[in-house]
Design an enzyme around this catalytic site. Structure first.
Site, PDB file in Angstrom:
ATOM      1  N   CYS A  70      -2.020   9.607   2.995  1.00 18.51           N
ATOM      2  CA  CYS A  70      -1.830   8.936   1.223  1.00 18.51           C
ATOM      3  C   CYS A  70      -2.666   9.428   0.374  1.00 18.51           C
ATOM      4  O   CYS A  70      -2.285   9.526  -0.664  1.00 18.51           O
ATOM      5  CB  CYS A  70      -1.723   7.165   1.375  1.00 18.51           C
ATOM      6  SG  CYS A  70      -3.432   6.522   1.825  1.00 18.51           S
TER       7      CYS A  70
ATOM      8  N   GLU B  83       0.556  -1.133   0.160  1.00 17.66           N
ATOM      9  CA  GLU B  83      -0.054  -0.250   0.093  1.00 17.66           C
ATOM     10  C   GLU B  83       0.656   1.071   0.066  1.00 17.66           C
ATOM     11  O   GLU B  83       1.471   1.217   1.208  1.00 17.66           O
ATOM     12  CB  GLU B  83      -0.986   0.221   1.305  1.00 17.66           C
ATOM     13  CG  GLU B  83      -1.627  -1.027   1.507  1.00 17.66           C
ATOM     14  CD  GLU B  83      -3.210  -0.586   0.682  1.00 17.66           C
ATOM     15  OE1 GLU B  83      -3.045  -0.150  -0.249  1.00 17.66           O
ATOM     16  OE2 GLU B  83      -3.706  -2.038   0.172  1.00 17.66           O
TER      17      GLU B  83
HETATM   18  P1  NAD Z   1       8.082   4.148   4.703  1.00 15.21           P
HETATM   19  O1  NAD Z   1       8.667   3.195   3.856  1.00 15.21           O
HETATM   20  O2  NAD Z   1       9.462   5.144   5.614  1.00 15.21           O
HETATM   21  O3  NAD Z   1       7.435   3.440   6.650  1.00 15.21           O
HETATM   22  C1  NAD Z   1       7.190   2.687   6.547  1.00 15.21           C
HETATM   23  C2  NAD Z   1       7.676   1.477   7.632  1.00 15.21           C
HETATM   24  O4  NAD Z   1       8.617   0.783   6.926  1.00 15.21           O
HETATM   25  C3  NAD Z   1       7.982   1.548   8.839  1.00 15.21           C
HETATM   26  O5  NAD Z   1       7.036   1.136   9.401  1.00 15.21           O
HETATM   27  C4  NAD Z   1       9.549   1.864   8.599  1.00 15.21           C
HETATM   28  O6  NAD Z   1       9.905   1.013  10.360  1.00 15.21           O
HETATM   29  C5  NAD Z   1       9.019   0.650   8.231  1.00 15.21           C
HETATM   30  N1  NAD Z   1      10.700   0.390   6.822  1.00 15.21           N
HETATM   31  C6  NAD Z   1      11.627   1.963   6.482  1.00 15.21           C
HETATM   32  N2  NAD Z   1      12.884   1.912   6.632  1.00 15.21           N
HETATM   33  C7  NAD Z   1      12.917   0.820   6.135  1.00 15.21           C
HETATM   34  C8  NAD Z   1      13.845   0.784   5.772  1.00 15.21           C
HETATM   35  N3  NAD Z   1      15.216   0.862   4.967  1.00 15.21           N
HETATM   36  N4  NAD Z   1      14.087  -1.399   5.446  1.00 15.21           N
HETATM   37  C9  NAD Z   1      13.028  -2.175   5.802  1.00 15.21           C
HETATM   38  N5  NAD Z   1      11.969  -0.775   6.738  1.00 15.21           N
HETATM   39  C10 NAD Z   1      11.920  -0.164   6.687  1.00 15.21           C
HETATM   40  O7  NAD Z   1       6.565   5.946   5.183  1.00 15.21           O
HETATM   41  P2  NAD Z   1       6.075   6.374   6.392  1.00 15.21           P
HETATM   42  O8  NAD Z   1       7.283   7.665   5.946  1.00 15.21           O
HETATM   43  O9  NAD Z   1       6.123   4.824   7.182  1.00 15.21           O
HETATM   44  O10 NAD Z   1       5.196   6.711   5.089  1.00 15.21           O
HETATM   45  C11 NAD Z   1       4.659   7.301   4.229  1.00 15.21           C
HETATM   46  C12 NAD Z   1       4.479   6.987   2.859  1.00 15.21           C
HETATM   47  O11 NAD Z   1       3.365   5.835   3.119  1.00 15.21           O
HETATM   48  C13 NAD Z   1       3.699   7.417   1.944  1.00 15.21           C
HETATM   49  O12 NAD Z   1       4.760   7.723   0.247  1.00 15.21           O
HETATM   50  C14 NAD Z   1       2.243   7.456   1.938  1.00 15.21           C
HETATM   51  O13 NAD Z   1       1.580   8.198   1.127  1.00 15.21           O
HETATM   52  C15 NAD Z   1       2.472   5.995   1.749  1.00 15.21           C
HETATM   53  N6  NAD Z   1       1.056   5.650   2.497  1.00 15.21           N
HETATM   54  C16 NAD Z   1       0.454   4.679   2.082  1.00 15.21           C
HETATM   55  C17 NAD Z   1      -1.135   4.293   2.357  1.00 15.21           C
HETATM   56  C18 NAD Z   1      -2.071   3.508   2.024  1.00 15.21           C
HETATM   57  O14 NAD Z   1      -3.055   3.177   2.140  1.00 15.21           O
HETATM   58  N7  NAD Z   1      -1.273   3.350   0.104  1.00 15.21           N
HETATM   59  C19 NAD Z   1      -1.152   4.629   4.238  1.00 15.21           C
HETATM   60  C20 NAD Z   1      -0.544   5.461   4.277  1.00 15.21           C
HETATM   61  C21 NAD Z   1       0.885   6.427   3.633  1.00 15.21           C
END
Ligand code: NAD
Length: 475
Positions: free
Chosen positions: A259, A225
């Site tokens: 998002c 997502e």
């Molecule tokens: P992110 O990708 O930085 O983090 C998401 C998760 O991944 C966190 O739990 C984090 O601990 C983990 N993570 C971060 N870096 C990692 C790595 N190198 N290896 C493994 N795991 C890692 O995203 P965010 O900043 O938390 O969220 C923002 C993004 O999420 C935006 O792009 C937003 O559009 C998207 N989003 C999408 C939805 C949807 O339903 N489609 C909903 C909410 C947010």
């Protein structure tokens, strides 16, 4: 690894070895078939409901602590949203779990054909921070409904919510089968070295790629997502005041950290100025002076994110707003014009309260702008004319669409929610969440009588002709 914990069983997991042990433990619990039955699923869903109801005050406080999320927003978009998902799951669970009988062609009869939705096994949910409770628990509702053992990895960026989930859920859920693991990238990477039967990830495209790659080592199916740039197209002939109010409501809820937030507006040139005026009026009415002090407007998740937004603001002329303060993690509702399509403002997902408004003359021009950023998660179209919104729906692919409003495509439990292309893989919410966390198992059952001798070799020419006739005529 340091600074992370696995909770719920009471024992915090501190090392990679303990994560490995947890995975082995969950698999053995799953293999006992403890989570597969209707009673267990129903009980866990009801317990989750109790958690949300009894710990409401703590939830409101935790999200306020994390990024000053206003209480009303937390109640509607996190608590009530989750309670609805649980209610839907409880209402339909028995039916969802029933085998689905399908037609058996005459030539294969007698026999019965059906499929069943079976649990995947041990699944992992990795959540983003922007709806920290909802994104940790909505996939959990679906995973529990489908009868899985589950690890929930909340975002470390919302530590108060993560701690509440970790400390709170163990008093409500079966901690032998459902665990919360706290930590950041390092912990997620460690979890992903283990085999899960499904990985559900909400977050950025960049991390989504890493998750997909890690899961591929175990051939584990994933749901991604992700985000992206969701456009809102405003065509002439629309009710401008209503469109402006709805856009402002959808953009600045959660301070734009949604998002499916409208990332930018594409407005037909003839009504550009009218829309800008109406947007400003709507901002004044909803987020006028004092709204920050009253706690009616969310903060930004981190100082780093404020600085990123401050940089992005340089990509256009500020029509209203523009104020920000990194230390107090605040960015004013802001509208920008004169935005170059090649500026970072239009090249990356904004994910904050900045709204570029860009004029277009022809629908083809608008379509070209949207297409250049990949398939968006959401497409919003304001137009009273069917041929106009059908044109945009036909020419722009997106995960979901909302016509003459915004965000509701994600709020209707019966609508599958997910992206497409760069905005994600897979769906959830309601029944589609249950299916995501299930494996469809096909069954064909026969008796040992009657026996059709025609099926067995050797095949002489007469027998072959007879079989051909049988296959052609009996469907
Ligand atoms: P992110 O990708 O930085 O983090 C998401 C998760 O991944 C966190 O739990 C984090 O601990 C983990 N993570 C971060 N870096 C990692 C790595 N190198 N290896 C493994 N795991 C890692 O995203 P965010 O900043 O938390 O969220 C923002 C993004 O999420 C935006 O792009 C937003 O559009 C998207 N989003 C999408 C939805 C949807 O339903 N489609 C909903 C909410 C947010």
């Amino acid at each position: 690894m340091k600074n992370h914990t696995v909770c719920n069983s009471g024992a915090a997991v501190q090392t990679e070895a303990e994560i490995a042990e947890l995975c082995v433990h969950l698999r053995s619990v799953f293999q006992e078939r403890r989570t597969s039955g209707y009673a267990w699923r129903k009980e866990q869903l009801m317990q989750l409901q109790r958690f949300l109801e009894e710990r409401e005050e703590d939830i409101l406080q935790a999200l306020h602590e994390d990024f000053r999320k206003p209480q009303t927003e937390t109640w509607f978009t996190e608590i009530h949203y989750l309670l609805t998902e649980i209610t839907v799951a409880l209402r339909h669970l028995r039916r969802w779990m029933k085998p689905v009988t399908v037609h058996t062609p005459l030539r294969y009869q007698p026999g019965r054909s059906y499929y069943i939705c079976e649990p995947c096994g041990v699944v992992l949910n990795i959540a983003a921070w922007n709806y920290p409770l909802q994104l940790s628990l909505a996939p959990a509702v679906a995973a529990i409904a489908a009868g899985n053992c589950l690890v929930i990895k909340p975002s470390e960026m919302a530590p108060a919510t993560a701690a509440l989930l970790s400390d709170g859920l163990k008093d409500y859920l079966d901690s032998d089968a459902i665990r919360v693991v706290q930590g950041g990238a390092e912990v997620t990477a460690s979890l992903l070295t283990h085999r899960f039967d499904h990985v559900f990830f909400t977050g950025s495209q960049q991390v989504g790629r890493l998750v997909l790659s890690a899961a591929s080592r175990h051939l584990t199916p994933v749901t991604l997502e992700l985000g992206g740039k969701s456009p809102c197209i405003v065509d002439k002939g629309t009710n401008i005041d209503v469109a402006a109010r709805r856009i402002v409501w959808a953009k600045y809820i959660n301070a734009g950290q949604t998002c499916i937030s409208p990332d930018y507006v594409l407005v037909q040139s003839a009504i550009r100025q009218d829309l800008l005026d109406a947007l400003q009026r709507a901002i004044d009415a909803m987020y006028g002076p004092g709204s920050r002090e009253r706690g009616a407007y969310a903060g930004i998740i981190s100082e780093g994110h404020v600085r990123r937004l401050q940089e992005l603001m340089k990509g256009g002329s500020i029509v209203c707003g523009g104020g920000s303060d990194a230390q107090s993690r605040y960015v004013e509702p802001t509208i920008l014009t004169d935005v170059s399509l090649s500026s970072p403002l239009m090249q990356e997902e904004i994910f904050g309260p900045l709204l570029p408004v860009i004029a277009y003359d022809t629908p083809e021009e608008a379509v070209a702008v949207v297409r250049s950023a990949g398939d968006p998660l959401a497409l919003y179209i304001f137009s009273p004319q069917r041929h106009v919104y059908e044109y945009f729906m036909g020419h722009i692919h997106s995960g979901g669409v909302c016509i003459n409003d915004l965000l509701f495509q994600a709020a209707i439990p019966a609508l599958p929610f997910g992206g497409r292309g760069t905005s994600g893989i897979g769906r959830y919410h309601g029944r589609s969440g249950f299916e995501t966390f299930s494996r469809l198992r096909s069954v064909h059952r026969k008796g040992t009588f009657p026996e059709n001798a025609l099926r067995y070799p050797p095949f002489g020419s007469l027998k072959f002709k007879l079989l051909q006739q049988l296959f052609k005529r009996f469907h």
